[in-house]
Design a protein around this motif. Sequence first.
Motif, short mmCIF file in Angstrom:
data_model
loop_
_atom_site.label_atom_id
_atom_site.label_comp_id
_atom_site.label_asym_id
_atom_site.label_seq_id
_atom_site.Cartn_x
_atom_site.Cartn_y
_atom_site.Cartn_z
N GLN A 109 0.86 -1.18 0.00
CA GLN A 109 0.00 0.00 0.00
C GLN A 109 0.90 1.23 0.00
OE1 GLN A 109 -3.03 1.32 -0.31
NE2 GLN A 109 -2.35 3.30 0.40
N TYR A 110 0.77 2.03 -1.03
CA TYR A 110 1.50 3.28 -1.16
C TYR A 110 0.61 4.40 -0.65
CZ TYR A 110 2.62 7.57 -3.75
OH TYR A 110 2.86 8.87 -4.10
N GLY A 111 1.17 5.22 0.21
CA GLY A 111 0.44 6.38 0.66
C GLY A 111 -0.10 6.23 2.06
N PRO A 112 -0.51 7.33 2.61
CA PRO A 112 -0.66 8.61 1.91
C PRO A 112 0.66 9.32 1.66
CG PRO A 112 -1.25 8.87 4.22
CD PRO A 112 -0.98 7.41 4.01
N ILE A 113 0.58 10.24 0.71
CA ILE A 113 1.66 11.18 0.46
C ILE A 113 1.13 12.55 0.86
CG2 ILE A 113 0.95 11.34 -1.96
CD1 ILE A 113 3.85 12.14 -2.64
N CYS A 114 1.97 13.34 1.45
CA CYS A 114 1.56 14.69 1.85
C CYS A 114 2.71 15.65 1.57
CB CYS A 114 1.20 14.71 3.34
SG CYS A 114 0.62 16.31 3.91
N ILE A 115 2.41 16.71 0.87
CA ILE A 115 3.40 17.74 0.56
C ILE A 115 2.86 19.07 1.08
CG2 ILE A 115 4.63 18.98 -1.28
CD1 ILE A 115 4.42 16.44 -2.99
N HIS A 116 3.68 19.77 1.85
CA HIS A 116 3.28 21.08 2.36
C HIS A 116 2.88 21.97 1.18
CE1 HIS A 116 3.38 24.98 4.31
NE2 HIS A 116 3.38 24.35 5.48
N LYS A 117 1.81 22.75 1.35
CA LYS A 117 1.28 23.53 0.23
C LYS A 117 2.29 24.48 -0.38
CE LYS A 117 -0.99 27.11 3.00
NZ LYS A 117 -2.27 27.70 3.39
N GLU A 118 3.26 24.96 0.39
CA GLU A 118 4.28 25.87 -0.15
C GLU A 118 5.19 25.18 -1.17
OE1 GLU A 118 6.51 27.84 2.93
OE2 GLU A 118 4.67 28.38 4.01
N TYR A 119 5.19 23.84 -1.18
CA TYR A 119 6.09 23.10 -2.06
C TYR A 119 5.35 22.30 -3.13
CZ TYR A 119 9.45 24.47 1.40
OH TYR A 119 10.25 25.22 2.23
N ARG A 120 4.03 22.44 -3.19
CA ARG A 120 3.27 21.73 -4.21
C ARG A 120 3.46 22.40 -5.56
NH1 ARG A 120 -2.29 20.99 -0.69
NH2 ARG A 120 -1.30 19.76 0.95
N GLY A 121 3.46 21.60 -6.61
CA GLY A 121 3.58 22.12 -7.96
C GLY A 121 4.98 22.61 -8.31
N ARG A 122 5.97 22.24 -7.52
CA ARG A 122 7.34 22.71 -7.75
C ARG A 122 8.30 21.57 -8.10
NH1 ARG A 122 8.82 27.06 -3.15
NH2 ARG A 122 7.28 28.65 -3.66
N GLY A 123 7.75 20.44 -8.46
CA GLY A 123 8.61 19.34 -8.89
C GLY A 123 9.12 18.45 -7.77
N LEU A 124 8.56 18.55 -6.58
CA LEU A 124 9.02 17.74 -5.45
C LEU A 124 8.51 16.31 -5.51
CD1 LEU A 124 10.43 17.47 -2.71
CD2 LEU A 124 8.40 18.47 -1.64
N ILE A 125 7.33 16.10 -6.07
CA ILE A 125 6.71 14.77 -6.02
C ILE A 125 7.56 13.71 -6.72
CG2 ILE A 125 5.22 15.08 -8.04
CD1 ILE A 125 3.06 13.48 -6.45
N LYS A 126 8.16 14.04 -7.86
CA LYS A 126 8.92 13.03 -8.60
C LYS A 126 10.17 12.55 -7.85
CE LYS A 126 7.42 13.81 -13.32
NZ LYS A 126 7.86 14.12 -14.69
N PRO A 127 11.03 13.44 -7.37
CA PRO A 127 12.21 12.91 -6.67
C PRO A 127 11.86 12.22 -5.34
CG PRO A 127 12.23 15.31 -6.65
CD PRO A 127 11.12 14.89 -7.56
N LEU A 128 10.84 12.69 -4.65
CA LEU A 128 10.42 12.02 -3.42
C LEU A 128 9.87 10.64 -3.73
CD1 LEU A 128 9.93 11.94 -0.36
CD2 LEU A 128 7.78 13.18 -0.75
N PHE A 129 9.02 10.55 -4.74
CA PHE A 129 8.49 9.26 -5.15
C PHE A 129 9.61 8.33 -5.58
CE2 PHE A 129 6.96 6.24 -8.29
CZ PHE A 129 5.91 5.66 -7.61
N GLU A 130 10.55 8.84 -6.36
CA GLU A 130 11.65 8.01 -6.85
C GLU A 130 12.51 7.50 -5.69
OE1 GLU A 130 13.84 6.01 -9.83
OE2 GLU A 130 11.79 6.77 -9.72
N PHE A 131 12.72 8.33 -4.69
CA PHE A 131 13.47 7.91 -3.50
C PHE A 131 12.74 6.74 -2.83
CE2 PHE A 131 14.42 8.21 1.06
CZ PHE A 131 15.80 8.11 1.04
N MET A 132 11.44 6.88 -2.64
CA MET A 132 10.64 5.80 -2.05
C MET A 132 10.66 4.57 -2.94
SD MET A 132 7.46 4.08 -2.41
CE MET A 132 6.84 5.09 -3.71
N ARG A 133 10.50 4.77 -4.25
CA ARG A 133 10.42 3.65 -5.19
C ARG A 133 11.67 2.78 -5.14
NH1 ARG A 133 12.26 1.63 -9.52
NH2 ARG A 133 13.75 3.33 -9.80
#
Length: 192
Positions: A109-133
């Motif tokens: 089970q993946y998730g939840p994922i939570c990103i602080h609103k100040e960092y959303r839409g700035r390209g953080l999701i991909k490297p964080l996901f890749e680190f987890m992956r």
Amino acid sequence: MTESIQFETAKMSDIDDVLVLQELYLVVNLSEEEKTSGFVTTPFSILQLTEVIQKSELFIAKKNNKIIAYIFAGSWEFFQQWPIFNYMSSLFPELHFLDFKITTTNSFQYGPICIHKEYRGRGLIKPLFEFMRTHMAQKYALGLTFINKINIPSMKAHTEKLKWTIIGDFQFNNNDYSILAYNMNQPVSKTI
């Protein structure tokens, strides 16, 4: 944007900061307007966080020593303490993804994922996901998750940015969810 951000497997000393971020975006703490920016639905206790951290299945992003994002990952055995995860895993025999037979032993089970609103839409999701992956791919062939259909920001992030595949849907407690799958041996594309 991600140059000064560190990606880490969470430690016990991170629990308080994870709880603070969780409270900020927990669905029950948000107004209807705030929910349109995304939310998390599963709250974790200190005991549950401790268990996930001991298994090295909580991944965090830090900037200036402050946690700005997290991804939970865990076995179906861990998540069975919540009825919704038991219900979803009961649907596995009906689900199809690539050539995989989906089971509770070859998937997590993946998730939840939570990103602080100040960092959303700035390209953080991909490297964080890749680190987890890269960590979870050593244990499991597949990542599975579900997303509330009204959580459009999360659905877009996962299907458009991370290229998860919608493989089914279900209803639980008067909410509609999509079931998504990801081949953990597939690196995330570096393109936006």
